[in-house]
Design a protein around this motif. Sequence first.
Motif, PDB file in Angstrom:
ATOM      1  N   PHE A  95       0.816  -1.213   0.000  1.00 37.25           N
ATOM      2  CA  PHE A  95       0.000   0.000   0.000  1.00 37.25           C
ATOM      3  C   PHE A  95       0.851   1.265   0.000  1.00 37.25           C
ATOM      4  O   PHE A  95       0.412   2.317  -0.469  1.00 37.25           O
TER       5      PHE A  95
ATOM      6  N   GLU B  69      -6.501   0.150   2.454  1.00 36.26           N
ATOM      7  CA  GLU B  69      -5.482  -0.523   3.270  1.00 36.26           C
ATOM      8  C   GLU B  69      -6.053  -0.899   4.633  1.00 36.26           C
ATOM      9  O   GLU B  69      -5.903  -2.038   5.097  1.00 36.26           O
TER      10      GLU B  69
ATOM     11  N   VAL C 213      -3.862  -4.461  -3.997  1.00 37.88           N
ATOM     12  CA  VAL C 213      -3.954  -3.000  -4.007  1.00 37.88           C
ATOM     13  C   VAL C 213      -4.678  -2.574  -5.288  1.00 37.88           C
ATOM     14  O   VAL C 213      -4.159  -2.819  -6.379  1.00 37.88           O
TER      15      VAL C 213
END
Length: 477
Positions: A189, A200, A283
């Motif tokens: 992240f 996150e 992500v």
Amino acid sequence: MDATDLARKLQEEATCSICLDYFTDPVMTACGHNFCRECIQMSWEKARGKKSRRKQKGSFPCPECREVSPQRNLRPNRLLTKVAEMARQHPGLQKQDLCQVHQEPLKLFCLEEQRPICVVCREAREHRLHRVLPVEEAVQEYRLKLEEDMGYLREEIMKTEKLQAKEEQTLAEWQDRVKERRERLVVEFEKVAVFLVEEEHRLLQALKEEEEEIAVQLRDNKASLDQQGRSLDLLLLQLEDRSHREPLQMLQDMKDTLARKNSLCVQYSEVDLPKALKTVCRVPGQIEILRSFQEDIVLDASSAYPYLLFYESRQRHYLSPPTEGSTLRDKDRFVAYPCVVGQKSFSSGRHYWEVGVNLTGDALWALGVCREDVSRKDRVPKSPENGFWVVQLCKGKKHLSPMSGPTPVTLMEPPNYMGIFLDFEAGEVSFYSVNDGSHLHTYSQAAFPGPLQPFFCLGAPKSGQMVISTVTLWVKG
């Protein structure tokens, strides 16, 4: 108080609470209780084996009040020595075990009632049809039963302690795995913009809940084993205490004593850990960001294994045609494995490329980067120590021998599209599933020893294909 009561009081004061006999060489502990010297020393000697649980060194609990008393503080009680001697010589206090009903010696043991009786009780209607044994024989028989029960309890305690240790280790290993995944989530992240902080936190919370879900089960299981261990310890101590009493005292309430072990419900259970964490390190948008560093990989034909073929523009060619003699002597060619490297070497910056994989049957391939000077003639483990930073893509249960080294990371469920990202200055090589953007693995070190090349290895003929840029690579069967 009449003479009988006085005599009984004298007898009580002159009796050791451990051996239940008149004092012999009585000593006083720091808490003020009295015992035979030999009795208290034997009691503390038994406790010495469990000393590690107490933490005190050279100190032991009083059998009367459990107050900790230093062993060296035993003081002789001369007055009590005289009282015990007077009790021994008193004609009305001669120690006898008599039937409370008939005042006859207890010489028999009723097997049905599980208690000592006298000869008059034996002839009474209550016991006339019961089976009886002489006390001496009953003591031998039931002492063996007590020893058997104590042996069983000791074994169960050992099993419980082993499982306790195993649960503690499993919990630690589980938390280590979770810690590693948590660190990787944070690192991934940090590669993207600040607006991803909310995502996150969401994934970290999911991982925390997943950790707690299993950790709670492990803790509950350990707590149950702790409680079971304490119960077994307590029952063992009770049986040990009874087994060292005088014969008739040992046989009192024997039926209830033996029933305690039979009523035990000893259980052993273990928590099955998931094979993999459910929380995926993903992500959003990371693959798109990595593609800004994408390279067009061109294969180095001079390094190719002699029987590697490729399709390009619907034409099938050998990557480097195998010619008689010269091919196998080429110093730059891979001859131990069906491998090839990219033409371009990287000694700085960030670089990303993608490889399509189509596995068939039992296949074992490898992708990643390698040093320029890796061994191309010998079969060596594909590990960082040997200059390879790769992951293996495995399908099927059979691992092929050319890539049987223990170090490479093996993916049992490989993606259809792999992304490889090299950050040379950071000392990292990361692998991603292009299909869903999830992180698969990262090699991380302080620095690379020199320039690196993209590395591709196919396991065997008929294992499938690799698609590198516009080239489809396979091994001739």
